[in-house]
Design an enzyme around this catalytic site. Structure first.
Site, mmCIF file in Angstrom:
data_model
loop_
_atom_site.group_PDB
_atom_site.id
_atom_site.type_symbol
_atom_site.label_atom_id
_atom_site.label_comp_id
_atom_site.label_asym_id
_atom_site.label_seq_id
_atom_site.Cartn_x
_atom_site.Cartn_y
_atom_site.Cartn_z
ATOM 1 N N THR A 80 0.762 -1.096 0.041
ATOM 2 C CA THR A 80 -0.074 -0.219 0.173
ATOM 3 C C THR A 80 0.909 1.321 -0.185
ATOM 4 O OG1 THR A 80 -1.532 -1.166 1.438
ATOM 5 C CG2 THR A 80 -1.823 1.082 1.149
ATOM 6 N N HIS A 260 -5.783 -5.044 -8.406
ATOM 7 C CA HIS A 260 -5.192 -3.881 -7.533
ATOM 8 C C HIS A 260 -6.267 -2.995 -6.839
ATOM 9 C CE1 HIS A 260 -1.573 -1.309 -8.774
ATOM 10 N NE2 HIS A 260 -1.958 -0.520 -7.859
ATOM 11 N N ARG A 263 -8.778 -0.691 -8.452
ATOM 12 C CA ARG A 263 -8.282 0.895 -8.616
ATOM 13 C C ARG A 263 -7.742 1.078 -10.241
ATOM 14 N NH1 ARG A 263 -7.213 3.709 -4.131
ATOM 15 N NH2 ARG A 263 -4.956 4.306 -4.145
ATOM 16 N N ASP A 291 -5.554 -10.997 -3.451
ATOM 17 C CA ASP A 291 -5.701 -9.721 -2.454
ATOM 18 C C ASP A 291 -7.165 -9.139 -2.911
ATOM 19 O OD1 ASP A 291 -5.149 -8.310 -4.840
ATOM 20 O OD2 ASP A 291 -3.185 -7.664 -4.064
ATOM 21 N N GLY A 293 -10.653 -7.323 -1.061
ATOM 22 C CA GLY A 293 -11.911 -7.426 -0.547
ATOM 23 C C GLY A 293 -11.775 -8.475 0.681
#
Length: 370
Positions: A80, A260, A263, A291, A293
């Site tokens: 992140t 992503h 995004r 990855d 959710g």
């Protein structure tokens, strides 16, 4: 007195009240109409758990391995960017929390703490490096070499960002880094996304990507990266089985099923729905991760049942940072860990090795008849 937060959604609601609007919007937003953003979370509810009974779950072992490295649980921290927007300690707080919890952290190339600073803050932590491929390959090459020198254990190369997705809130807010921050893995103002750089009047990050990241990225670049490093390579951003097979042919060690965080391209499948095709396509030749959710322990269980080796979480870590820095991140990870432990116990699973696809079925009411 700080509020008592008991689940991940509590942390997000709190973060919304304490973060600057443009910062919260940056972390929260997805692309365009955010259909995939909502579906990443909603899709987990389409998969129903079918627990086993009478399995003696007095002792539960959550531990597993990721790319040959032991972790205390199959819940790791994803890359992140720019975490110092959420808390002054940013990535340093995150790596310390991961070290305490015995799990791994993927450091973003776009971190507001350097590769070296993060390694020094968490010397015993399992660390991986997320990589973008820059137009100037030497920029990417140096990131890899620095990660190797500082003891990072794998390279996660992002392949879904030839351009930045259209994130309406970032355009409305004319998103830029706060003036006191920069991407600390880079020296020049342009590469460091410094407020001193020229990034236009709309989404500054979109302009940054257009200026710096190579849209001509191809499978040949995976070969280049394979020649560059002996570290395990994971391709991050795969959603199709044929792409997964191509990645295996090019010698990668893992695949991170990712959109992503919704995004980039809106309208792509939720990652939990894309996962089974990827797992089937690679035929056990490489490790598969997910990855997108993951907000509950049952989400972790469902992902593992469908073939993921481990899951990565992103936004929940930011919400933890915003609440209480290192302790907030540790608390978020602890919540997910204990929820996962309970989900395993109630499903009759003593350890992660017995989690398999018989535990989950797609809700028939959620399958389109069109």
């Amino acid at each position: 007195m700080l509020p008592r937060l008991v689940c991940i959604s509590d942390y997000e609601q709190h973060a919304r009240t304490v973060l600057q609007k443009s910062v919260y919007d940056y972390y929260k937003s997805g692309a365009n109409d955010q259909e995939t953003l909502a579906d990443n979370i909603r899709a987990f509810s389409r998969w129903k758990l079918y627990p086993r009974m009478l399995r003696n779950v007095a002792d539960i072992d959550l531990s597993t391995s990721v790319l040959g490295q032991r972790v205390s649980m199959p819940i790791c921290v994803g890359a992140t960017a720019m975490q110092c927007m959420a808390h002054v300690d940013g990535e340093l707080a995150t790596v310390r929390a991961c070290q305490t919890m015995g799990t791994g952290m993927m450091l973003s190339s776009w971190a507001t703490s350097s590769i070296e600073e993060v390694a020094e803050a968490g010397p015993e932590a399992l660390r991986w490096m997320q990589l973008y491929i820059y137009k100037d390959r030497e920029v990417s090459s140096q990131l890899v070499k620095r990660a190797e020198q500082m003891g990072y254990k794998a390279i996660f190369v992002t392949v879904d960002t030839p351009y930045l997705g259209n994130r309406f809130d970032d355009v409305r807010n004319r998103f830029k880094l706060p003036p006191q921050l920069r991407m600390k893995n880079f020296e020049t103002n342009d590469l460091a996304f410094s407020p001193k750089g020229n990034f236009g009047d709309n989404s500054g990050l979109a302009e940054y990507v257009a200026q710096a990241i190579d849209p001509s990225l191809s499978w040949d670049d995976i070969k280049w990266l394979r020649r560059l490093t002996s570290l395990p390579i994971v391709v991050k951003g795969i959603l199709r089985g044929d792409d997964a097979q191509e990645a295996v042919k090019h010698g990668v060690d893992g695949i991170l099923v990712s959109n992503h965080g919704a995004r980039q391209l809106d309208g792509v499948p939720a990652t939990i729905d894309a996962l089974p095709e990827i797992v089937e396509a690679v035929e056990g030749k490489v490790e598969v991760f997910l990855d997108g959710g993951v907000r509950k322990g049952t989400d972790v269980l469902k992902a593992l049942a469908l073939g993921a080796r481990a899951v990565f979480v992103g936004r929940p870590i930011i919400w933890g940072l915003a609440f209480q820095g290192e302790k907030g991140v540790q608390d978020v990870l602890e919540i997910l860990k204990e929820e996962f432990r309970l989900a395993m116990a109630l499903s009759g699973c003593q350890n992660v090795k017995v989690i398999d696809k018989t535990l989950v079925r797609k809700n028939p009411l959620a399958v389109s008849k069109i």
